[in-house]
Design a protein around this motif. Structure first.
Motif, short mmCIF file in Angstrom:
data_model
loop_
_atom_site.label_atom_id
_atom_site.label_comp_id
_atom_site.label_asym_id
_atom_site.label_seq_id
_atom_site.Cartn_x
_atom_site.Cartn_y
_atom_site.Cartn_z
N GLY A 1 1.00 -1.20 0.02
CA GLY A 1 -0.16 -0.10 0.02
C GLY A 1 0.89 1.33 0.05
N LEU B 1 -3.21 -5.69 -4.21
CA LEU B 1 -2.45 -5.59 -5.57
C LEU B 1 -3.10 -6.29 -6.61
N ASP C 1 1.99 -0.24 -4.70
CA ASP C 1 0.66 -0.28 -4.93
C ASP C 1 0.71 -0.90 -6.49
N ARG C 2 -0.59 -1.50 -6.84
CA ARG C 2 -0.81 -1.77 -8.14
C ARG C 2 -0.32 -0.83 -9.15
N GLN D 1 -8.32 6.48 -7.80
CA GLN D 1 -8.40 5.06 -7.50
C GLN D 1 -9.27 4.28 -8.54
#
Length: 239
Positions: free
Chosen positions: A11, A30, A114-115, A151
């Protein structure tokens, strides 16, 4: 903090001192998205410990002479604003004064908080070693724009795809890179290995001839490199 998290628990949070720290978030894991063209890292990486993933296929992205007297590694995240600032300022001067002159061999190793940072890395690596640094610079230069989707994974994935195409990559190739779950899993495991080995828990982190440093102003960075050059019997460049 020296905690190295599983792929499904990475995160992002801001910490004092101008760094982004590894933390355990309460939001989506993720790769937890079903949109087409986005990296499906959760299924590929979420269930397997990093130690069980063969990371030998991941190559370091390197600039500079193999015979350079000083070696420098930057650990950086594509979603870290301090890394974007480093790319725009310190890195540009470093490249002119030290990398292009054969004095520093520079390696960039990606960090995945993060992804979205993972997806950005997959786009940058989609162009191979020849295009990586050019795409990386564009990702940092336009960081605020492509992250503007907040997001919304679909919006960010499309923004990243656009950057890849505008950087000269074929659209279908970018889609394939972003959809490669095995590559995503391998990159996450590779990042975890590197972070554990070098005790990296914030970005940018700099490793100069094996010694770890936090982010710093260019003059301070140059002073450290010049001292290393002098130890190696090499005259530092005029500044």
């Amino acid at each position: 903090m020296k905690t190295y998290l599983a792929a499904t628990a990475l995160g992002l949070t801001f910490a004092a001192g101008g760094a982004w720290m590894l933390t355990r978030p309460g939001d989506a894991p993720l790769g937890a998205t079903s949109i087409p063209g986005a990296a499906m890292a959760q299924d590929a990486a979420g269930d397997a410990p990093a130690a069980e993933v063969d990371t030998s296929s991941i190559v370091d992205m390197v600039q500079g002479s193999e015979d350079a007297p000083v070696e420098m590694i930057e650990y950086a995240s594509f979603t870290c604003p301090h890394c974007a600032d480093f790319s725009e300022n310190q890195y540009q001067q470093l490249k002119t004064d030290y990398i292009d002159t054969g004095l520093v061999r520079f390696t960039m190793r990606e960090v995945y908080f993060d992804r979205f940072g993972l997806w950005a890395s997959m786009v940058a690596r989609c162009g191979g070693e020849m295009r990586f640094f050019g795409i990386a610079e564009e990702l940092y230069a336009s960081q605020r724009d492509w992250i503007a989707g907040g997001q919304d994974p679909a919006a960010i994935a499309e923004n990243l795809r656009t950057i890849g195409v505008q950087s000269g990559l074929d659209g279908e190739a970018v889609d394939a890179c972003l959809s490669d779950g095995d590559q995503a899993a391998t990159l996450v495991a590779w990042f975890q290995e590197n972070a554990a080995a070098d005790e990296v828990n914030s970005t940018p982190t700099l490793i100069i001839d094996g010694e770890k440093y936090s982010n710093m102003a260019y003059d301070d960075l140059a002073d450290i490199i010049d001292a290393r050059l002098e130890e190696a019997g090499v005259e530092p460049p005029a500044r």
